[in-house]
Each structure stands twice: as C-alpha cells, then as structure tokens.
Design an enzyme around this catalytic site. Structure first.
Site, PDB file in Angstrom:
ATOM      1  N   ASP A   1     107.919  48.031  53.562  1.00  0.00           N
ATOM      2  CA  ASP A   1     106.337  47.791  53.152  1.00  0.00           C
ATOM      3  C   ASP A   1     105.931  48.809  52.590  1.00  0.00           C
ATOM      4  O   ASP A   1     106.174  50.185  52.612  1.00  0.00           O
ATOM      5  CB  ASP A   1     105.919  47.272  54.598  1.00  0.00           C
ATOM      6  CG  ASP A   1     104.508  46.748  54.450  1.00  0.00           C
ATOM      7  OD1 ASP A   1     104.303  46.254  53.165  1.00  0.00           O
ATOM      8  OD2 ASP A   1     103.921  46.619  55.506  1.00  0.00           O
ATOM      9  N   GLY A   2     104.839  48.496  51.712  1.00  0.00           N
ATOM     10  CA  GLY A   2     104.016  49.716  51.048  1.00  0.00           C
ATOM     11  C   GLY A   2     104.181  49.713  49.596  1.00  0.00           C
ATOM     12  O   GLY A   2     103.622  50.663  48.797  1.00  0.00           O
ATOM     13  N   ASN A   3     104.956  48.868  48.991  1.00  0.00           N
ATOM     14  CA  ASN A   3     105.025  48.813  47.476  1.00  0.00           C
ATOM     15  C   ASN A   3     103.540  48.975  46.740  1.00  0.00           C
ATOM     16  O   ASN A   3     103.564  49.515  45.878  1.00  0.00           O
ATOM     17  CB  ASN A   3     105.840  47.600  47.080  1.00  0.00           C
ATOM     18  CG  ASN A   3     107.296  47.616  47.650  1.00  0.00           C
ATOM     19  OD1 ASN A   3     107.823  48.664  48.287  1.00  0.00           O
ATOM     20  ND2 ASN A   3     108.123  46.721  47.399  1.00  0.00           N
TER      21      ASN A   3
ATOM     22  N   ARG B   1     100.601  46.409  41.079  1.00  0.00           N
ATOM     23  CA  ARG B   1     101.350  46.044  42.365  1.00  0.00           C
ATOM     24  C   ARG B   1     102.998  46.008  41.962  1.00  0.00           C
ATOM     25  O   ARG B   1     103.600  46.208  42.704  1.00  0.00           O
ATOM     26  CB  ARG B   1     100.834  44.980  43.252  1.00  0.00           C
ATOM     27  CG  ARG B   1      99.548  45.145  43.800  1.00  0.00           C
ATOM     28  CD  ARG B   1      99.104  43.919  44.517  1.00  0.00           C
ATOM     29  NE  ARG B   1     100.062  43.606  45.403  1.00  0.00           N
ATOM     30  CZ  ARG B   1     100.273  44.315  46.917  1.00  0.00           C
ATOM     31  NH1 ARG B   1      99.178  45.055  47.293  1.00  0.00           N
ATOM     32  NH2 ARG B   1     101.136  43.840  47.673  1.00  0.00           N
TER      33      ARG B   1
ATOM     34  N   HIS C   1     106.882  47.257  43.381  1.00  0.00           N
ATOM     35  CA  HIS C   1     108.174  46.415  43.490  1.00  0.00           C
ATOM     36  C   HIS C   1     109.282  46.893  42.816  1.00  0.00           C
ATOM     37  O   HIS C   1     110.427  47.051  43.484  1.00  0.00           O
ATOM     38  CB  HIS C   1     107.792  45.049  43.455  1.00  0.00           C
ATOM     39  CG  HIS C   1     106.839  44.510  44.365  1.00  0.00           C
ATOM     40  ND1 HIS C   1     106.453  44.523  45.565  1.00  0.00           N
ATOM     41  CD2 HIS C   1     105.550  43.461  43.982  1.00  0.00           C
ATOM     42  CE1 HIS C   1     105.443  44.050  46.103  1.00  0.00           C
ATOM     43  NE2 HIS C   1     105.041  43.336  45.066  1.00  0.00           N
TER      44      HIS C   1
ATOM     45  N   THR D   1     108.151  34.166  54.688  1.00  0.00           N
ATOM     46  CA  THR D   1     107.425  32.773  54.508  1.00  0.00           C
ATOM     47  C   THR D   1     105.842  32.770  54.057  1.00  0.00           C
ATOM     48  O   THR D   1     105.313  31.952  53.710  1.00  0.00           O
ATOM     49  CB  THR D   1     107.525  31.854  55.751  1.00  0.00           C
ATOM     50  OG1 THR D   1     107.095  32.604  56.955  1.00  0.00           O
ATOM     51  CG2 THR D   1     109.318  31.568  55.617  1.00  0.00           C
ATOM     52  N   GLU D   2     105.396  33.968  54.606  1.00  0.00           N
ATOM     53  CA  GLU D   2     104.080  34.051  54.295  1.00  0.00           C
ATOM     54  C   GLU D   2     103.529  34.787  53.134  1.00  0.00           C
ATOM     55  O   GLU D   2     102.428  34.678  52.536  1.00  0.00           O
ATOM     56  CB  GLU D   2     103.220  34.937  55.480  1.00  0.00           C
ATOM     57  CG  GLU D   2     103.192  34.049  56.710  1.00  0.00           C
ATOM     58  CD  GLU D   2     104.458  33.886  57.568  1.00  0.00           C
ATOM     59  OE1 GLU D   2     105.261  35.013  57.460  1.00  0.00           O
ATOM     60  OE2 GLU D   2     104.643  32.905  58.132  1.00  0.00           O
TER      61      GLU D   2
ATOM     62  N   ARG E   1     100.442  35.199  48.171  1.00  0.00           N
ATOM     63  CA  ARG E   1     100.052  36.268  47.026  1.00  0.00           C
ATOM     64  C   ARG E   1      99.727  35.568  45.886  1.00  0.00           C
ATOM     65  O   ARG E   1     100.178  34.414  45.501  1.00  0.00           O
ATOM     66  CB  ARG E   1     101.253  37.329  46.938  1.00  0.00           C
ATOM     67  CG  ARG E   1     101.201  37.843  48.409  1.00  0.00           C
ATOM     68  CD  ARG E   1     102.360  39.170  48.315  1.00  0.00           C
ATOM     69  NE  ARG E   1     102.443  39.731  49.422  1.00  0.00           N
ATOM     70  CZ  ARG E   1     102.709  41.040  49.793  1.00  0.00           C
ATOM     71  NH1 ARG E   1     103.349  41.783  48.622  1.00  0.00           N
ATOM     72  NH2 ARG E   1     102.864  41.658  50.963  1.00  0.00           N
TER      73      ARG E   1
ATOM     74  N   LEU F   1     129.887  47.183  54.133  1.00  0.00           N
ATOM     75  CA  LEU F   1     128.439  47.078  54.652  1.00  0.00           C
ATOM     76  C   LEU F   1     128.142  45.550  54.141  1.00  0.00           C
ATOM     77  O   LEU F   1     128.383  44.946  53.127  1.00  0.00           O
ATOM     78  CB  LEU F   1     127.559  48.074  53.960  1.00  0.00           C
ATOM     79  CG  LEU F   1     126.215  47.741  54.092  1.00  0.00           C
ATOM     80  CD1 LEU F   1     125.772  48.160  55.479  1.00  0.00           C
ATOM     81  CD2 LEU F   1     125.301  48.304  53.048  1.00  0.00           C
TER      82      LEU F   1
ATOM     83  N   ARG G   1     110.207  50.407  60.037  1.00  0.00           N
ATOM     84  CA  ARG G   1     109.303  49.475  59.050  1.00  0.00           C
ATOM     85  C   ARG G   1     108.442  50.711  58.404  1.00  0.00           C
ATOM     86  O   ARG G   1     107.962  51.827  59.144  1.00  0.00           O
ATOM     87  CB  ARG G   1     108.188  48.915  59.847  1.00  0.00           C
ATOM     88  CG  ARG G   1     107.086  48.109  58.917  1.00  0.00           C
ATOM     89  CD  ARG G   1     106.142  47.162  59.528  1.00  0.00           C
ATOM     90  NE  ARG G   1     105.406  46.513  58.348  1.00  0.00           N
ATOM     91  CZ  ARG G   1     104.724  45.203  58.542  1.00  0.00           C
ATOM     92  NH1 ARG G   1     105.061  44.552  59.507  1.00  0.00           N
ATOM     93  NH2 ARG G   1     104.040  44.910  57.461  1.00  0.00           N
TER      94      ARG G   1
ATOM     95  N   GLU H   1     115.672  49.392  68.854  1.00  0.00           N
ATOM     96  CA  GLU H   1     114.843  50.271  68.954  1.00  0.00           C
ATOM     97  C   GLU H   1     113.899  50.379  67.913  1.00  0.00           C
ATOM     98  O   GLU H   1     114.601  49.936  66.564  1.00  0.00           O
ATOM     99  CB  GLU H   1     115.658  51.480  68.928  1.00  0.00           C
ATOM    100  CG  GLU H   1     116.351  51.789  70.317  1.00  0.00           C
ATOM    101  CD  GLU H   1     115.747  51.935  71.497  1.00  0.00           C
ATOM    102  OE1 GLU H   1     114.755  52.488  71.421  1.00  0.00           O
ATOM    103  OE2 GLU H   1     116.087  51.496  72.694  1.00  0.00           O
TER     104      GLU H   1
HETATM  105  C1  IPE Z   1     106.248  41.973  55.589  1.00  0.00           C
HETATM  106  O1  IPE Z   1     105.420  42.567  54.876  1.00  0.00           O
HETATM  107  C2  IPE Z   1     106.831  41.255  54.706  1.00  0.00           C
HETATM  108  C3  IPE Z   1     108.021  41.932  53.769  1.00  0.00           C
HETATM  109  C4  IPE Z   1     108.223  43.338  53.780  1.00  0.00           C
HETATM  110  C5  IPE Z   1     108.986  41.151  52.841  1.00  0.00           C
HETATM  111  P1  IPE Z   1     103.762  42.052  54.661  1.00  0.00           P
HETATM  112  O2  IPE Z   1     103.100  43.193  53.755  1.00  0.00           O
HETATM  113  O3  IPE Z   1     103.847  40.774  54.014  1.00  0.00           O
HETATM  114  O4  IPE Z   1     102.959  42.016  55.952  1.00  0.00           O
HETATM  115  P2  IPE Z   1     101.580  42.038  56.458  1.00  0.00           P
HETATM  116  O5  IPE Z   1     100.674  41.017  55.566  1.00  0.00           O
HETATM  117  O6  IPE Z   1     100.875  43.356  56.018  1.00  0.00           O
HETATM  118  O7  IPE Z   1     101.804  41.787  57.808  1.00  0.00           O
HETATM  119  C1  IPE Z   2     106.460  45.273  50.587  1.00  0.00           C
HETATM  120  O1  IPE Z   2     105.209  45.703  50.112  1.00  0.00           O
HETATM  121  C2  IPE Z   2     107.058  44.247  49.741  1.00  0.00           C
HETATM  122  C3  IPE Z   2     106.876  42.870  50.140  1.00  0.00           C
HETATM  123  C4  IPE Z   2     106.114  42.365  51.068  1.00  0.00           C
HETATM  124  C5  IPE Z   2     107.404  41.775  49.134  1.00  0.00           C
HETATM  125  P1  IPE Z   2     103.699  45.053  49.885  1.00  0.00           P
HETATM  126  O2  IPE Z   2     103.741  44.412  48.621  1.00  0.00           O
HETATM  127  O3  IPE Z   2     103.502  44.449  51.221  1.00  0.00           O
HETATM  128  O4  IPE Z   2     102.810  46.291  49.778  1.00  0.00           O
HETATM  129  P2  IPE Z   2     101.410  46.724  50.594  1.00  0.00           P
HETATM  130  O5  IPE Z   2     101.762  46.452  51.884  1.00  0.00           O
HETATM  131  O6  IPE Z   2     100.476  45.772  49.864  1.00  0.00           O
HETATM  132  O7  IPE Z   2     101.187  48.172  50.088  1.00  0.00           O
HETATM  133 MG    MG Z   3     102.744  44.830  52.858  1.00  0.00          MG
END
Ligand code: IPE
Ligand code: IPE
Ligand code: MG
Length: 258
Positions: A38-40, A51, A55, A84-85, A89, A149, A206, A225
C-alpha cells in the site's frame, strides 16, 4: 538451479544485508509471507507525479522483494495487488493496474523462470480483462513445474467473496452427498478457499501506515503475526523485509496455548 552466490554478486552489493540474511536463515524463516502493498498513490503525490507513477515504481519493488524472499528460503509470498473494491478507482487508474501484470511478467518472467519461482494467483478471474488474465496464465503455465518460491498474486481478490463462494460450494457438496455436514471443520473448510494448496500466512506485512486488512485473507490470517510500517510500498526495500522477519523471529506464537 538457483545459484545463491551468483545472485548475491549480481544483485545485492550490501554486505550488511547479506550478513542479516545469513543470520535470519539461522532462525525460523516464515514459510508464508503475505504483503498488503500500500501507499503507491501517496508516494507519487509526494513527488507531484500521477498516481500511476507510484504503481509503476511499486512494480520494481515487487521484483526486488520476490528475489530477496526467494533467497531467504521463504516458501510462499502472497502479494495483494488488486482488491475487489479497487474497481471503484478512476477508470484510467484501473486500466493501468490491469496492464501491470503484462508489463511485470513481460519483463521479468524469464528471470522468474531462471530463479525457479512458481507464479500463482488468487482472486476472481472472471472480471479480469482478457489481456491481464492471459499474461498471468501464461506465467503460471510456464512456471508450473518450478519448485522454488511460490509467488502468489492476489488479483481481484476479496476475502468475503472468497468465503461466500466457499460456503456455496460446501452447501452444494453436502447436498450432493460428497461431504457430510458433520465432517466440516477448519481443515476441510480451508480446502474450499482459493488458498487450498497453501499454508496460512505466518507473517502479514502492510506498508504505508494503514492498520487494517482491507478484505484480505480474513480466514487465513487468524493466527498470523502482523507487522506494520509507515514506509510507502515504492520505498520498501530488502532491509525492511529483513526488519519484519527479525521482528517475527522475536515473537512468541501461542495459538491459544500457554
Ligand atoms: C488494499 O489497499 C488493496 C491492495 C493493496 C491491493 P487499498 O488502498 O485499496 O485499501 P484501503 O482502501 O486503504 O482500505
Ligand atoms: C496500493 O497503493 C496499490 C493498490 C491498491 C492497487 P494505493 O494505490 O492504494 O496507494 P495509496 O494508498 O492511495 O497511497
Ligand atoms: Mg491504498
């Protein structure tokens, strides 16, 4: 065969990381590590980039972390790539994310094959664009005999949908007499999940500072864990993975016992 010495020479120059890896391998290495990458988007925003640039950068980290996980002797690395959510975007972002498997595997599949990695996927294939699914299935096919792996992508994955689907199939099998309802226990139910061939994750990571599961492996993480970091996924390095595993090695897992 995967040549560890050659790998180090070509890929990891830092001798301190190498020492840490050796040390980690003296202890219990988690068999299955799952990562919510997360955090891209925030990484890109900080640099005033779109954004999707985040990625793209995150994809390079997938390569780096896969190789390091393989070297450490981790058996399975599950990476949450698209939930799935995430269809909620903007269209262009979703389209970009659906192109990433092709780009990633188009570039790195030969390397994954050479390093004996086996590519797999969990998630609902039906909603994936054809080109995305083709790229993943080609990689799965070409690596199916590898026994290093397991690199398991969670792509259009949602744990609630997975569980509902499992329940539906259990009910079907009870109705048709394939199983008896009294037989149903944890172990049998696990066989109806998309992870039926995998062990449960030992360690969940995470990135990006969010402390939630976002519909990821709700059943499978029952006794895992957890390790959270504020580091954004594109900034995640081998050193961070080593931090997480060292923390894991200092935990005491009790599974309800004493
Ligand atoms: C979870 O991250 C899904 C993936 C890393 C693929 P999200 O960025 O979609 O999660 P929320 O919306 O912050 O909970
Ligand atoms: C995680 O990064 C990648 C996916 C969920 C596909 P995000 O795109 O959720 O990055 P933030 O959370 O918006 O920074
Ligand atoms: Mg995110």
């Amino acid at each position: 065969m995967f040549d560890k010495m050659k790998f180090w020479k070509n890929n990891i120059s830092s001798s301190s990381l190498r020492e840490r890896a050796d040390k980690i391998q003296e202890g219990a290495v988690p068999s299955h590590v799952a990562i919510i990458m997360d955090g891209n988007g925030r990484w890109a925003k900080k640099r005033a980039l779109p954004r999707v640039a985040g990625h793209h950068e995150g994809m390079k980290v997938v390569r780096k972390i896969t190789r390091f996980a393989n070297l450490l002797g981790i058996d399975t690395l599950t990476l949450y790539a698209f939930s799935t959510e995430n269809w909620k975007r903007p269209k262009l972002e979703v389209e970009y994310l659906m192109k990433l498997p092709e780009e990633f595997l188009g570039t790195f599949l030969p390397e994954l094959i050479e390093e004996n990695v086996q590519v797999r996927m969990i998630g609902d294939k039906q909603l994936l664009p054809k080109h995305t699914l083709n790229a993943i299935e080609k990689a799965m096919n070409e690596t199916k005999d590898n026994d290093g792996l397991i690199l398991n992508f969670a792509m259009n994955y949602g744990s609630r949908a997975e569980i509902i689907n499992a329940v539906q199939n259990v009910l079907k099998d009870i109705k048709s007499g394939i199983i008896d309802e009294n037989q149903l226990d944890d172990e049998l139910f696990s066989k109806y999940l998309m992870t039926c061939e995998l062990s449960d994750p030992d360690l969940l990571i995470r990135t990006s500072g969010e402390i939630r599961l976002s519909n990821f492996m709700l059943w499978q993480l029952a006794y895992s864990e957890f390790w959270f970091t504020d580091v954004l996924w594109p900034d995640f390095t081998e050193e961070h993975l080593a931090d997480a595993i060292e923390a894991f090695q200092n935990r005491q897992r009790r599974f309800g016992g004493v």
